[in-house]
Design a protein around this motif. Structure first.
Motif, PDB file in Angstrom:
ATOM      1  N   SER A  86      -7.018  -8.096   6.746  1.00  0.00           N
ATOM      2  CA  SER A  86      -7.520  -7.535   5.488  1.00  0.00           C
ATOM      3  C   SER A  86      -8.971  -7.089   5.624  1.00  0.00           C
ATOM      4  O   SER A  86      -9.358  -6.024   5.138  1.00  0.00           O
ATOM      5  CB  SER A  86      -7.392  -8.563   4.356  1.00  0.00           C
ATOM      6  OG  SER A  86      -6.050  -8.952   4.183  1.00  0.00           O
ATOM      7  N   LEU A  89      -9.189  -3.843   7.604  1.00  0.00           N
ATOM      8  CA  LEU A  89      -8.722  -2.706   6.811  1.00  0.00           C
ATOM      9  C   LEU A  89      -9.765  -2.288   5.782  1.00  0.00           C
ATOM     10  O   LEU A  89      -9.932  -1.094   5.497  1.00  0.00           O
ATOM     11  CB  LEU A  89      -7.403  -3.060   6.113  1.00  0.00           C
ATOM     12  CG  LEU A  89      -6.184  -3.233   7.029  1.00  0.00           C
ATOM     13  CD1 LEU A  89      -4.991  -3.761   6.240  1.00  0.00           C
ATOM     14  CD2 LEU A  89      -5.819  -1.914   7.696  1.00  0.00           C
ATOM     15  N   GLU A  90     -10.472  -3.254   5.236  1.00  0.00           N
ATOM     16  CA  GLU A  90     -11.501  -2.942   4.241  1.00  0.00           C
ATOM     17  C   GLU A  90     -12.644  -2.120   4.835  1.00  0.00           C
ATOM     18  O   GLU A  90     -13.361  -1.425   4.099  1.00  0.00           O
ATOM     19  CB  GLU A  90     -12.054  -4.237   3.640  1.00  0.00           C
ATOM     20  CG  GLU A  90     -11.099  -4.917   2.674  1.00  0.00           C
ATOM     21  CD  GLU A  90     -11.619  -6.248   2.166  1.00  0.00           C
ATOM     22  OE1 GLU A  90     -11.210  -6.661   1.077  1.00  0.00           O
ATOM     23  OE2 GLU A  90     -12.434  -6.871   2.890  1.00  0.00           O
ATOM     24  N   ILE A  95     -10.727   3.839   2.466  1.00  0.00           N
ATOM     25  CA  ILE A  95     -10.008   2.833   1.681  1.00  0.00           C
ATOM     26  C   ILE A  95     -10.889   2.317   0.552  1.00  0.00           C
ATOM     27  O   ILE A  95     -12.031   1.925   0.766  1.00  0.00           O
ATOM     28  CB  ILE A  95      -9.538   1.677   2.581  1.00  0.00           C
ATOM     29  CG1 ILE A  95      -8.427   2.170   3.510  1.00  0.00           C
ATOM     30  CG2 ILE A  95      -9.063   0.494   1.755  1.00  0.00           C
ATOM     31  CD1 ILE A  95      -7.898   1.122   4.441  1.00  0.00           C
ATOM     32  N   VAL A  98      -8.431  -3.289  -0.776  1.00  0.00           N
ATOM     33  CA  VAL A  98      -7.343  -3.938  -0.048  1.00  0.00           C
ATOM     34  C   VAL A  98      -6.998  -5.222  -0.790  1.00  0.00           C
ATOM     35  O   VAL A  98      -7.863  -6.084  -0.989  1.00  0.00           O
ATOM     36  CB  VAL A  98      -7.742  -4.255   1.406  1.00  0.00           C
ATOM     37  CG1 VAL A  98      -6.638  -5.055   2.099  1.00  0.00           C
ATOM     38  CG2 VAL A  98      -8.028  -2.978   2.174  1.00  0.00           C
ATOM     39  N   SER A 100      -4.603  -8.523  -0.771  1.00  0.00           N
ATOM     40  CA  SER A 100      -3.690  -9.312   0.053  1.00  0.00           C
ATOM     41  C   SER A 100      -3.666 -10.746  -0.456  1.00  0.00           C
ATOM     42  O   SER A 100      -4.370 -11.109  -1.410  1.00  0.00           O
ATOM     43  CB  SER A 100      -4.138  -9.286   1.514  1.00  0.00           C
ATOM     44  OG  SER A 100      -5.328 -10.040   1.693  1.00  0.00           O
ATOM     45  N   ILE A 157       0.300  -6.301   2.017  1.00  0.00           N
ATOM     46  CA  ILE A 157      -1.095  -5.909   1.829  1.00  0.00           C
ATOM     47  C   ILE A 157      -1.067  -4.519   1.204  1.00  0.00           C
ATOM     48  O   ILE A 157      -0.561  -3.577   1.814  1.00  0.00           O
ATOM     49  CB  ILE A 157      -1.863  -5.883   3.160  1.00  0.00           C
ATOM     50  CG1 ILE A 157      -1.850  -7.273   3.814  1.00  0.00           C
ATOM     51  CG2 ILE A 157      -3.295  -5.410   2.941  1.00  0.00           C
ATOM     52  CD1 ILE A 157      -2.503  -7.303   5.187  1.00  0.00           C
ATOM     53  N   ILE A 159      -2.901  -1.261   0.082  1.00  0.00           N
ATOM     54  CA  ILE A 159      -4.129  -0.549   0.447  1.00  0.00           C
ATOM     55  C   ILE A 159      -4.279   0.653  -0.470  1.00  0.00           C
ATOM     56  O   ILE A 159      -3.474   1.586  -0.428  1.00  0.00           O
ATOM     57  CB  ILE A 159      -4.069  -0.086   1.919  1.00  0.00           C
ATOM     58  CG1 ILE A 159      -3.813  -1.299   2.842  1.00  0.00           C
ATOM     59  CG2 ILE A 159      -5.343   0.640   2.307  1.00  0.00           C
ATOM     60  CD1 ILE A 159      -3.422  -0.912   4.238  1.00  0.00           C
ATOM     61  N   ILE A 177      -5.359   3.109   9.710  1.00  0.00           N
ATOM     62  CA  ILE A 177      -4.647   1.889   9.297  1.00  0.00           C
ATOM     63  C   ILE A 177      -3.627   1.501  10.363  1.00  0.00           C
ATOM     64  O   ILE A 177      -3.500   0.328  10.735  1.00  0.00           O
ATOM     65  CB  ILE A 177      -3.946   2.108   7.940  1.00  0.00           C
ATOM     66  CG1 ILE A 177      -4.994   2.278   6.829  1.00  0.00           C
ATOM     67  CG2 ILE A 177      -3.005   0.957   7.610  1.00  0.00           C
ATOM     68  CD1 ILE A 177      -4.427   2.755   5.515  1.00  0.00           C
TER      69      ILE A 177
END
Length: 898
Positions: A86, A89-90, A95, A98, A100, A157, A159, A177
């Motif tokens: 997570s 990804l942030e 994005i 996120v 999760s 998760i 997004i 991603i």
């Protein structure tokens, strides 16, 4: 034509310059398969979806499902993996958020008030800590089917991408991603990526693969067939040049005008290569027929005369064939499905380009080549086998007229039986093959979670604060529960009501059950209560006061210290009229030390079951009913507050004020659910459908509008989202198909009727087309081929291409009929000349479209198969049924000079 072809070099230069111009436009083409591009800009559902985007933000998101093979998702190592994933990804720039299991907001009650914290404040280090996180997760049904699967092996998760990203930026975000998630794939972890954005990106990628491999494939097939037919390299090169130039012009014009390339328009170059060859084939076929009449050498001047003779003889037939084909594809411009409309317009333009190149460039090059080569030896490369086959075919069916008619009737009857089995459905995800990564990801998420197909419902009041009213929120919550309980396709329904119910619950925790909070949490909770107390007077009626308490240790203590210990939402400055305020009913939680008998236990179970809406419930549902019955952790308060006595409120306005303060106290963001944190007049409900079928979406949407009758008249419901837009595109398919077929038939009828100056001729012109279309739709029903965005084009394509065979046959038959009265001989001569070109053209087109069987997409596979079938049926009908009818009924138009 003689005067025009004198400028043969100028013709070559002009066409070359136009081609070069369009070649430089090709890099500008953009791919876009967003469901929104399928609907016209003025479509109500598209307008409403854009409006929802403006109010609540865009709904573009990518869903990542993580499955652990070892241990539950709540185990320390697995939660640590989720946390790291997570966090990575942030860090991706495109994005926005996120969500999760490790960072989702969690609303909890404590002795100090309401706490909004992360679901996992600290990663667990042992099983006991993991169980506590699991208990918290199961404590709020908002997380069910979203943050955990039924077997606790998988989690999601979600997004959310930044608003306003273009297609290129979305594609870049997807692959970023993908790069991050791929690094976490191992023996214990499986990761699936799905969602509308992922579908669009991968559809574009697969489209490029189709173009990259299928176009060379079809060119190879065309070269092979052309060479087998002509046995001359020059003929192959000239016809190949025709189709390539027309394809470059069509796609180049799209790029120049900024029209996006969609799945549908992928077919344009394939179609133009297959279909555009027809005009060159007919011209060169007749040119070489004339050439074969010469023995020995032929001079340059004689070659030029042959070229001009060919163009003069075939010009009208080729023009009418091109005109009717353009009309067939042009009829698709009437479609309201934007990609189909664009496909029709630019394919028609490409056909026009192929006609121009065939009629002007090919003759010009033949003349230029003749000048370069000077005298050549005329070679008769034609074999007698093909001519013999056609003669035998004619002799066979000409002696069996009645049998042929009976056979045709039986075929049509069997085809009509398949009509009732045709299914109209066009889910984008089902366009991918089952073994593709995106299809498997979508299936996994739909099987284990709430679903990837999103439907948005906006509830809209007339004034600010209308969506705080307890009655309307109760109706919204009722709609959610109704949809989930009545439709298996609805995996989840969520809205602001889930948050309000949760906040109402935690603010009514029995004191004995409130959690002990950490220092930071206590500070947050204290601030929450302080905010509650300082802001409460803003929402209260001046004539009312309250003695209600959120927390109660025991009834006597609460009654004695109601003023000191209560945190009232309804308290006013006037402390004198306490007796006029309704006394609040405060529910206690379950006793911690009380022992109950077996009889009392059965009574408790029965009492819990009476709360159930159905008899058959699972263990989890029974536990929830028991919790409500005993008010465990204020489960009886997991509701929209509507009962005046229960909440000690004098009016519904008091309860509306209570809800306003809940929203004020919530420190998280609910901008995607309501348009104002304090006094919203618009709220959004999100429905997750676990079935991509538009038929499922249609049932759900109908039920929403039917249920909306329960809402007050001054509230309006609007259904939108990807699921609704896909449904609307699906609904437009039938109407668009019907309209384009009718337009195509009318135009073909008029062109043929005007050409032969006879209404009857127009009817004869559409008979072979009708025959092939009936077989096409019957075949779709019998084989279970859905009528979707791809197969919806088959009819117009079949009419546009198939009419060529009818026109060429009628013109050739008419020319022979004027010379001869012997109908058998007329038909035979027509078959052995024009019939030869028709069969060859049908074979080349069918073979070209059969290349689509190797496409990445089912709609294109079925499109290729069905077009190949219609080419066979329409050409056979033109060479059998049409002459059969002409010979039986002997219409006047066919034997008259025009």
């Amino acid at each position: 034509m003689r005067k025009i072809l004198k400028h043969n070099k100028l013709i070559v230069i002009i066409i070359s310059l136009i081609t070069v111009f369009f070649i430089f436009q090709l890099p500008k083409i953009e791919i876009n398969n967003d469901i929104q591009v399928f609907l016209p800009d003025d479509h109500p559902t598209k307008i409403s979806n854009n409006r929802l985007d403006e109010i609540f933000g865009e709904s573009d998101s990518i869903v990542t499902a993580v499955k652990f093979k070892t241990g539950e998702i709540f185990s320390p190592p697995n939660l640590e993996t989720l946390s790291k994933l997570s966090s990575e990804l942030e860090n991706i720039p495109s994005i926005d958020e996120v969500t999760s299991l490790t960072n989702a907001d969690y609303i909890e009650g404590s002795s100090e008030g309401m706490i909004v914290e992360e679901l996992v404040e600290e990663l667990p280090t042992n099983k006991e800590e993991s169980r506590k996180i699991k208990s918290k997760t199961l404590n709020w049904d908002l997380y069910e089917n979203n943050l955990y699967s039924d077997d606790f092996k998988s989690t999601q998760i979600v997004i959310s991408l930044n608003d306003g990203l273009n297609n290129e930026e979305k594609e870049k975000a997807y692959y970023q991603i993908k790069k991050v998630t791929d690094s976490y794939q191992n023996n214990n972890t499986e990761i699936y990526i799905a969602g509308a954005t992922a579908v669009n990106v991968l559809m574009g990628h697969s489209m490029l693969e189709d173009i990259k491999y299928l176009i060379p494939f079809i060119i190879g097939v065309l070269i092979l067939i052309l060479y087998l037919f002509f046995k001359r390299s020059l003929a192959v090169v000239l016809i190949l040049m025709t189709v390539l130039v027309s394809s470059i012009w069509a796609i180049g014009l799209m790029a120049f005008l900024g029209i996006n390339l969609t799945l549908v328009s992928t077919v344009i170059p394939v179609l133009l290569i297959a279909v555009g060859s027809a005009y060159g084939i007919h011209i060169l076929s007749h040119y070489y027929d004339y050439l074969n009449e010469y023995q020995g050498e032929i001079s340059v001047s004689e070659q030029k005369e042959l070229v001009i003779k060919t163009v003069d003889k075939m010009g009208k037939a080729v023009f009418l064939a091109a005109l009717t084909t353009i009309a067939g594809f042009g009829s698709l411009a009437s479609s309201q499905i934007v990609p189909i409309k664009s496909f029709g317009i630019f394919t028609a333009f490409g056909i026009a380009a192929a006609f121009i190149v065939a009629l002007f460039l090919i003759p010009s090059l033949l003349i230029i080549i003749a000048n370069i080569k000077n005298d050549v030896l005329a070679e008769n490369v034609e074999t007698a086998e093909f001519k013999s086959i056609l003669e035998k075919l004619h002799n066979f069916y000409s002696k069996r007229r009645i049998s042929m008619i009976i056979l045709a009737v039986l075929i049509l009857s069997g085809s009509f039986l398949g009509f009732e089995d045709i299914i109209v459905d066009t889910p984008l995800i089902e366009m991918f093959k089952e073994d593709t990564e995106i299809r498997q990801a979508d299936d996994f998420i739909n099987d284990n979670f709430a679903g990837t197909n999103i439907m948005r419902v906006m509830v809209e009041g007339e004034e600010m604060g209308d969506l705080n009213h307890p009655d309307i929120l109760t109706q919204m919550d009722g709609l959610q529960q109704h949809l989930v309980s009545h439709f298996d396709e609805v995996g989840k329904a969520s809205s602001i009501t889930d948050y309000i119910k949760r906040m109402n619950q935690v603010m009514n925790y029995p004191e004995a059950e409130t959690t002990k909070t950490s220092t930071n949490s206590e500070e947050n909770a204290v601030k929450t209560n302080e905010s509650l107390e300082t802001s409460s007077s803003f929402y209260e009626d001046d004539s009312e006061e309250s003695a209600s308490s959120f927390y109660k240790e025991d009834t006597q203590k609460t009654n004695k210290n109601s003023e000191a210990n209560s945190s009232s939402f309804y308290q006013t400055e006037n402390k004198k009229s306490t007796n006029s305020q309704p006394k609040r009913e405060v529910l206690e939680g379950p006793a911690r030390e009380k022992n109950i008998s077996e009889y009392e236990f059965i009574q408790l179970l029965n009492a819990a079951l009476t709360r159930a809406e159905k008899k058959n419930i699972n263990a989890g549902e029974l536990v929830n009913l028991l919790a409500e019955e005993m008010n465990y952790q204020a489960a009886a308060y997991y509701e929209i507050p509507t009962d005046l006595d229960k909440y000690g409120a004098a009016s519904k306005q008091n309860l509306q004020n209570l809800i306003s303060q809940y929203l004020l106290l919530y420190s998280g963001s609910v901008d995607d659910l309501i348009n104002d944190q304090l006094e919203p007049d618009k709220a959004q409900m999100l429905l997750q459908l676990n079935n991509p079928s538009n038929l499922a979406a249609q049932k759900v949407r109908k039920e929403i509008y039917d249920y909306s009758d329960n809402f007050p008249e001054d509230y309006k419901l609007t259904v939108s989202g990807n699921a609704a837009m896909a449904l609307e595109a699906n609904n437009l398919i039938v109407s668009s198909q019907t309209r384009s077929i009718i337009i195509s038939f009318i135009i073909v009828f008029l062109i043929v009727a005007i050409s032969f100056r006879s209404v009857i001729a127009g009817l004869y012109g559409i008979i072979p087309l009708a025959f092939s279309l009936i077989i096409n739709f019957g075949l779709m029903g019998h084989l279970g081929i859905k009528l979707d965005v791809g197969t919806a084009m088959v009819a117009s394509i079949a009419i546009g291409i198939g009419v060529d065979y009818t026109i060429h046959f009628l013109h050739s038959y008419h020319a022979e009929r004027i010379k001869e009265d012997d109908l058998h001989l007329v038909t035979q001569k027509t078959l052995t000349t024009t019939g030869k070109a028709i069969i060859f053209n049908a074979i080349s087109v069918a073979a070209g479209f059969l290349v689509l069987l190797f496409s990445n997409f089912y709609p294109l596979i079925y499109l290729g198969f069905l077009i190949a079938v219609t080419m066979c049926t329409s050409s056979i009908a033109s060479l059998t049924i049409l002459p059969l009818l002409l010979n039986i009924f002997k219409p006047e138009f066919i034997s008259k000079e025009h």
